[in-house]
Design a protein around this motif. Structure first.
Motif: not given
Ligand SMILES: [Ca+2]
Ligand SMILES: [Ca+2]
Ligand SMILES: [Ca+2]
Ligand SMILES: [Ca+2]
Ligand SMILES: [Ca+2]
Lengths: 505, 505
Positions: B272, B401-402, B422-425, B446, B448-449, B490-494
């Protein structure tokens, strides 16, 4: 002793398969004794087969003897040369259109009607579709919260499912073959189990734009969350939960009503096949499929690499040239796709298939297409396309269980029947899956994972018609919500897996 | 008014980018007035540029004027013709090997040492790797149970993660390019955060056999569950839980110790991106990377399609011909891969990139490679390969990204730094990810991200060195477990996303 030691399918076959593992010296038929130990489901020669001669099973050549084979010999995959695939340029269409389909015991089911007039739902699901993998981390946490905090308030809704995938960005979105994953995502939004309620989660800067995923009138504030327009994590979570609750309220008023089977769209596939699959589970499924078609339902079968070697048989069942030509186009596309990857259809069979007695793709294909029964084929679909006709449809997809199932879901499938020889705990989040095994010992091993056992057909304890009718009734019960399949009972969900033949960037 | 209205990077540039959105008529430099409204981060012409003339940013040609451009004009992507990519046949290697790297404020971190002597862990994770997607349904339920019932008993273990994927069966396992997904899975088993504890879940009949995934000595009863050898669902669940507990007990005794930074393997990528990425976040990351290298650490940068247009700059930094030749081989492979899909490197930029002011892949590339700093490049890796050298490494991966993150994980990355415009979580289950944004308004949006804001570099409130040092210290804190990054909080997992350029069957 006696005839149940082996199964010969067609009178022209020069091989039979063993019902159980057999020791060297065992007499399997009046004049045939096994020359070696033979594993269960493997082939034994019924006569001497000279080097280069045709090996026949299902009445078709499954290959040529690489060496002289003696009567009573075990024939394994290393002794068979793969024949060329049937030519796609000399096909005959519409020359085998049967009308004597078996009568179904029922012609209705209890489904959730949809206001678009299309197929009905078999389950009532809030499906949350993503434009891009970027949103997955937050969305998965949101769905967990929705299921814990909101779903219990709406008891008529069966589930909340995030449709995550690896597509949407970092892909060549304008590549010719990108149309396949884009079509799959576009169509999954309209899945009959979602009741016309659209909920889409987007990041904001991805290549797969909302305009590519949704019809214009569906891009509304109520339907869409765009992360980059929301002020941070907590606000994003709150917005997803609020929009989900609005949708749950609407879905909660859906009710099942008695509907004709013309409102049911069933998918069929197989995985982990063995030599019995083509003798028991798949023909029984084919019989059930014929009854569904006779009742007005739509049934899809798929798995291009497993149809390729029986394409001449399928072609004869296509109702006209237009359908037949699309069949050829899909087959040619796949031939080319495999060739681009420097492989061919022989890449399909697995170690499990071979251990189970399936020597090559021809033998596997003849068993695989048995699940399509005998009905005329009214339409051929590209991967993920939605049907426009009712009846038996060939939905071209890869044979990969997850990709096939996902393509069938994008086509609108609301119930899948899955035949297996070696066993798989396969299940889908968006539609129930009834699993049918080919052998008694598979059912014995996995009592709590296999819904229907077609094994009794091997021993003569049941006929194909018996198991086919049993399966038909199970399908109606599961589709109607009277019964859960075992994959549902345990909540077994394989991933929604897009077919993306285009490059990653 | 004044100079902070626009940023010119190199003295040879004939364009600058706008710091904020600018209205037509605004004077942006002493002698330059905007002829149109110009969005934030977009290019403005610093002089008249005749049709066909070169447009220069970062001191390199980013393309040619498709029409006459006047001084003060907004230059958007439609006004620039993409130049040919740098030739891969006229590369110079080892002609720009710098030694004046910045001194790091620290040379150690607190990590989990591994008995194989390789990179240390930054987290202590039970990783459960799958051979095939078939097992996912049961395994996900088992992992939920393990986390609820077992993990609380072993407080030194940070997490239990199922490494699910769509590979393993229904794929052309003998296709030439199948080596990539197979290598990724083979190497992920040995991830430094897993502490040498191997746990693999297999179905039994799949194409990706245990022998392909594991070294022979690791195929043990303790390490492996094969579903088809276990008597049904409940027994399978029980076996997974029992084996997981054995592993948790062993992992629970791991402790952090002070280790030299030579035990740390960091990955860098961006996603992004916008026009500020190459001015703020990426150069700051490059400065931090240089400090890491100076301290003896290993740092990987990736994203082939974003390096392709700067390959001549990267080539000059390769320490010798061998490294340079591997760089060319990876670039050529990708050129061919894209050509097979009937696209080229121009397929990379996203709508978000373009909206953010990045007109094409050349401009994006010049910003992207800034994250690699200035260090000599000691090794080039094929996707998912493990490094054999310490220092700056180009790990060839897609830019997705992934897929990039997953390839870097397979290479053994234990900490990722991720730059975004642009920002991505974005976050990973197997390693912490520190997110760095390029603009103040992104951080405002953002809070908190986004972990680190490189935006103050735009306004002159901080230097590249300031933010780079801040990021370096953050990396050490997060790697040492003194701090969680926001994606962890936050436990954000791709998803772990394999790169599979070979066909599905
Ligand atoms: Ca199959
Ligand atoms: Ca299949
Ligand atoms: Ca803990
Ligand atoms: Ca990037
Ligand atoms: Ca990226």
């Amino acid at each position: 002793m006696g005839l149940t030691q082996s199964i010969k399918i067609n009178e022209n076959d020069n091989v039979a398969i063993t019902v159980n593992a057999i020791s060297a010296g065992t007499m399997i038929r009046e004049d045939i004794t096994a020359n070696q130990d033979i594993p269960q489901g493997h082939k034994i020669a019924l006569c001497d087969i000279p080097e280069g001669e045709t090996i026949v099973r299902y009445g078709v050549p499954i290959g040529y003897a690489q060496q002289k084979i003696n009567k009573g010999d075990w024939i394994n995959e290393h002794m068979i040369t793969l024949p060329n695939p049937p030519s796609l340029d000399e096909m005959k269409f519409a020359v085998n259109l049967v009308t004597d389909l078996p009568e179904p015991p029922k012609k209705t089911f209890m489904g959730f009607p949809n206001s678009d007039g299309g197929y009905a739902g078999t389950r009532n699901i809030l499906g949350i579709v993503t434009t891009v993998q970027c949103v997955t981390g937050i969305l998965n946490n949101a769905v967990k919260k929705i299921k814990e905090e909101l779903l219990p308030k709406y008891p008529n809704v069966d589930d909340v499912v995030a449709i995550n995938h690896a597509y949407g960005c970092g892909v060549a979105i304008n590549a010719p073959e990108a149309k396949i994953p884009i079509r799959m995502l576009h169509n999954i939004v309209k899945h009959p189990n979602f009741g016309g309620e659209t909920m889409v989660i987007s990041l904001g800067c991805e290549k797969l734009t909302l305009e590519m995923l949704l019809d214009e009138e569906d891009i509304t504030h109520e339907n869409v969350v765009v992360f980059q327009n929301v002020k941070g994590h907590d606000a994003i979570m709150a917005e997803i939960l609020a929009k989900a609750e609005t949708k749950l309220k609407k879905l909660n008023v859906r009710t099942r009503v008695e509907l004709p089977l013309s409102k049911l769209l069933v998918g069929m596939q197989c995985g982990g096949s063995d030599a019995f699959s083509g003798v028991t589970a798949n023909p029984a499924a084919g019989y059930a499929a014929d009854m569904l078609v006779q009742a007005g339902a739509t049934v899809m079968f798929s798995e291009v690499t497993e149809v390729r070697d029986g394409v001449h048989i399928i072609g004869e069942r296509c109702i006209n040239d237009e359908v037949g030509k699309k069949l050829i186009a899909e087959m040619k596309w796949y031939d080319q796709y495999l060739e681009n990857g420097q492989v061919d259809r022989s890449a399909n069979p697995t170690p499990g298939n071979k251990k189970g007695g399936l020597s090559n793709i021809v033998e596997k294909a003849m068993g695989s297409i048995a699940k399509s029964g005998r009905s005329p084929i009214v339409e051929v679909l590209s991967p993920g396309e939605r049907p426009t006709k009712k009846g038996m449809i060939f939905a071209a997809t890869p044979a990969s269980d997850f990709v096939c199932g996902s393509c069938q879901l994008s086509s609108g499938m609301t119930l899948e029947v899955f035949m297996t020889g070696c066993g798989t705990p396969y299940g889908l989040a968006l539609a129930p899956v009834i699993k049918v095994c080919s052998r008694n010992d598979m059912k014995d091993m996995w009592q709590d994972l296999i819904d229907i056992n077609a094994g009794p057909i091997v021993t003569g304890a049941a006929t194909i018609e018996d198991i086919g009718t049993l399966l038909f009734n199970e399908m109606i019960d599961v589709a109607s919500g009277h019964k859960q399949c075992l994959a549902e009972k345990y909540g077994l969900h394989n991933d929604f897996t897009l077919f993306n033949p285009a490059p990653i960037t």
